[in-house]
Design a protein around this motif. Structure first.
Motif, PDB file in Angstrom:
ATOM      1  N   UNK A   1      93.063 -26.207  29.318  1.00 45.12           N
ATOM      2  CA  UNK A   1      93.379 -25.556  28.039  1.00 45.12           C
ATOM      3  C   UNK A   1      93.915 -24.144  28.278  1.00 45.12           C
ATOM      4  N   UNK A   2      93.283 -23.410  29.180  1.00 40.65           N
ATOM      5  CA  UNK A   2      93.730 -22.052  29.492  1.00 40.65           C
ATOM      6  C   UNK A   2      95.149 -22.080  30.051  1.00 40.65           C
ATOM      7  N   UNK A   3      95.366 -22.998  30.990  1.00 42.81           N
ATOM      8  CA  UNK A   3      96.699 -23.069  31.587  1.00 42.81           C
ATOM      9  C   UNK A   3      97.758 -23.381  30.537  1.00 42.81           C
ATOM     10  N   UNK A   4      97.457 -24.331  29.667  1.00 45.66           N
ATOM     11  CA  UNK A   4      98.439 -24.726  28.668  1.00 45.66           C
ATOM     12  C   UNK A   4      98.729 -23.578  27.696  1.00 45.66           C
ATOM     13  N   UNK A   5      97.710 -22.850  27.314  1.00 45.96           N
ATOM     14  CA  UNK A   5      97.903 -21.740  26.380  1.00 45.96           C
ATOM     15  C   UNK A   5      98.716 -20.620  27.019  1.00 45.96           C
ATOM     16  N   UNK A   6      98.447 -20.332  28.286  1.00 41.68           N
ATOM     17  CA  UNK A   6      99.224 -19.284  28.950  1.00 41.68           C
ATOM     18  C   UNK A   6     100.671 -19.717  29.143  1.00 41.68           C
ATOM     19  N   UNK A   7     100.891 -20.999  29.380  1.00 46.25           N
ATOM     20  CA  UNK A   7     102.262 -21.495  29.522  1.00 46.25           C
ATOM     21  C   UNK A   7     103.029 -21.392  28.211  1.00 46.25           C
ATOM     22  N   UNK A   8     102.300 -21.418  27.099  1.00 48.88           N
ATOM     23  CA  UNK A   8     102.924 -21.264  25.790  1.00 48.88           C
ATOM     24  C   UNK A   8     103.220 -19.807  25.469  1.00 48.88           C
ATOM     25  N   UNK A   9     102.806 -18.892  26.368  1.00 51.87           N
ATOM     26  CA  UNK A   9     103.113 -17.487  26.186  1.00 51.87           C
ATOM     27  C   UNK A   9     101.983 -16.636  25.650  1.00 51.87           C
ATOM     28  N   UNK A  10     100.803 -17.200  25.461  1.00 51.54           N
ATOM     29  CA  UNK A  10      99.683 -16.415  24.967  1.00 51.54           C
ATOM     30  C   UNK A  10      99.143 -15.513  26.066  1.00 51.54           C
ATOM     31  N   UNK A  11      98.740 -14.306  25.677  1.00 49.49           N
ATOM     32  CA  UNK A  11      98.079 -13.407  26.603  1.00 49.49           C
ATOM     33  C   UNK A  11      96.627 -13.819  26.772  1.00 49.49           C
ATOM     34  N   UNK A  12      95.954 -13.265  27.779  1.00 49.71           N
ATOM     35  CA  UNK A  12      94.582 -13.679  28.050  1.00 49.71           C
ATOM     36  C   UNK A  12      93.643 -13.325  26.904  1.00 49.71           C
ATOM     37  N   UNK A  13      93.906 -12.213  26.221  1.00 47.80           N
ATOM     38  CA  UNK A  13      93.066 -11.853  25.075  1.00 47.80           C
ATOM     39  C   UNK A  13      93.206 -12.889  23.962  1.00 47.80           C
ATOM     40  N   UNK A  14      94.442 -13.377  23.747  1.00 46.40           N
ATOM     41  CA  UNK A  14      94.662 -14.408  22.732  1.00 46.40           C
ATOM     42  C   UNK A  14      94.024 -15.726  23.156  1.00 46.40           C
ATOM     43  N   UNK A  15      94.114 -16.043  24.438  1.00 48.05           N
ATOM     44  CA  UNK A  15      93.478 -17.255  24.953  1.00 48.05           C
ATOM     45  C   UNK A  15      91.979 -17.185  24.727  1.00 48.05           C
ATOM     46  N   UNK A  16      91.408 -16.011  24.942  1.00 47.02           N
ATOM     47  CA  UNK A  16      89.962 -15.848  24.754  1.00 47.02           C
ATOM     48  C   UNK A  16      89.569 -16.154  23.310  1.00 47.02           C
ATOM     49  N   UNK A  17      90.405 -15.713  22.358  1.00 42.61           N
ATOM     50  CA  UNK A  17      90.106 -15.978  20.940  1.00 42.61           C
ATOM     51  C   UNK A  17      90.158 -17.479  20.642  1.00 42.61           C
ATOM     52  N   UNK A  18      91.161 -18.165  21.213  1.00 41.14           N
ATOM     53  CA  UNK A  18      91.274 -19.608  20.990  1.00 41.14           C
ATOM     54  C   UNK A  18      90.065 -20.329  21.566  1.00 41.14           C
ATOM     55  N   UNK A  19      89.657 -19.943  22.761  1.00 41.04           N
ATOM     56  CA  UNK A  19      88.517 -20.593  23.402  1.00 41.04           C
ATOM     57  C   UNK A  19      87.228 -20.325  22.634  1.00 41.04           C
ATOM     58  N   UNK A  20      87.141 -19.148  22.035  1.00 39.38           N
ATOM     59  CA  UNK A  20      85.956 -18.836  21.238  1.00 39.38           C
ATOM     60  C   UNK A  20      85.869 -19.768  20.037  1.00 39.38           C
ATOM     61  N   UNK A  21      87.026 -20.084  19.452  1.00 38.31           N
ATOM     62  CA  UNK A  21      87.052 -21.027  18.326  1.00 38.31           C
ATOM     63  C   UNK A  21      86.642 -22.430  18.773  1.00 38.31           C
ATOM     64  N   UNK A  22      86.906 -22.759  20.043  1.00 36.18           N
ATOM     65  CA  UNK A  22      86.571 -24.086  20.556  1.00 36.18           C
ATOM     66  C   UNK A  22      85.108 -24.218  20.952  1.00 36.18           C
ATOM     67  N   UNK A  23      84.410 -23.088  21.026  1.00 30.44           N
ATOM     68  CA  UNK A  23      83.063 -23.098  21.611  1.00 30.44           C
ATOM     69  C   UNK A  23      82.102 -24.024  20.880  1.00 30.44           C
ATOM     70  N   UNK A  24      82.260 -24.149  19.564  1.00 27.57           N
ATOM     71  CA  UNK A  24      81.327 -24.965  18.806  1.00 27.57           C
ATOM     72  C   UNK A  24      81.714 -26.427  18.713  1.00 27.57           C
ATOM     73  N   UNK A  25      82.791 -26.822  19.379  1.00 33.42           N
ATOM     74  CA  UNK A  25      83.257 -28.198  19.290  1.00 33.42           C
ATOM     75  C   UNK A  25      82.698 -29.025  20.436  1.00 33.42           C
TER      76      UNK A  25
END
Length: 253
Positions: free
Chosen positions: A49-73
């Motif tokens: 997931x991290x790799x795919x998000x960074x390949x889409x151009x997201x910065x690590x801070x943005x990736x962290x926010x996305x992963x935080x949203x995934x934490x409860x899933x």
């Protein structure tokens, strides 16, 4: 699963895995009695997931926010979203390959300016071979730049205006004539008597839709025009300036 196996499974390096640990993006796994990290399927999914998000151009801070949203899933939900991400990428790749194939199969082949949209490639093909005209090649480079920088919603209007101005055999002939006249001015001064004719022919090639009705600074030493025409000969720059003035005046009348 060891760190090397995890990295290989996702297609990254072990150094990248350790960097994501350090950044707090990838949770540290439990360690075995011998001290080695033991990774699970959850780590594979998160790392992918991290790799795919960074390949889409997201910065690590943005990736962290996305992963935080995934934490409860649960894992199934994350896998479903990962599958959806892959489907979107596959669709994007298919679209890019379709456009690439259209370029490769276009009449006249890929233009010297490099890959352009099928619509612009068709327009260039209609004008004909202008490889011997420095002015034509420069003009094409400007059109490619313009098409690639306009907003998506403006792109179709730009292409429609260009097709309207240059899409017929008669218009293509006028464009080739304008290029030839401008090429002849390569070593001429701004007061050359040929400037007036070049300006008149060029003005007939300019799409009226792309010219403002008023308030446009035609001074070649100003802003955008200065950047576009800085390497023109004085006579060429003067011809372009006069052509834009003639075309803009015609639109206002």
């Amino acid at each position: 699963m060891r760190i090397g196996e995890l990295a290989d499974a996702v297609g990254v390096t072990t150094r990248t895995v350790r960097h994501y640990h350090h950044q707090g993006l990838l949770p540290e796994p439990e360690r075995l009695a011998n001290g080695y990290r033991s990774y699970t399927l959850r780590h594979v999914v998160v790392l992918a997931r991290i790799r795919r998000l960074t390949e889409l151009g997201l910065g690590l801070a943005e990736v962290r926010d996305v992963l935080a949203d995934d934490a409860g899933k649960d894992l199934a939900e994350v896998l479903e979203e990962l599958d959806a991400d892959l489907a979107r990428q596959e669709a994007a790749i298919r679209d890019r390959r379709t456009r690439l194939r259209a370029l490769l199969e276009a009449e006249g082949g890929v233009p010297p300016e490099g890959p352009v949209s099928p619509e612009l490639a068709e327009l260039f093909a209609g004008i004909g071979d202008v490889s011997g005209s420095p002015m034509a090649l420069r003009d094409r480079e400007m059109l490619v730049l313009l098409e690639s920088t306009v907003a998506p919603e403006e792109r179709e209007g730009l292409l429609a205006a260009m097709r309207g101005a240059l899409g017929s055999p008669e218009a293509a002939a006028r464009a080739r004539r304008a290029y030839a006249l401008l090429d002849e001015l390569a070593d001429a001064g701004a007061d050359d008597r040929r400037v007036a004719e070049a300006a008149r022919v060029l003005a007939d090639c300019m799409p009226a839709e792309l010219l403002p009705e008023e308030g446009f600074d035609l001074d070649p030493g100003h802003g955008l025009l200065s950047a576009l025409y800085a390497d023109f000969a004085p006579a060429q720059a003067e011809a372009v300036r006069r052509a834009m003035e003639i075309a803009s005046r015609g639109r206002r009348s």
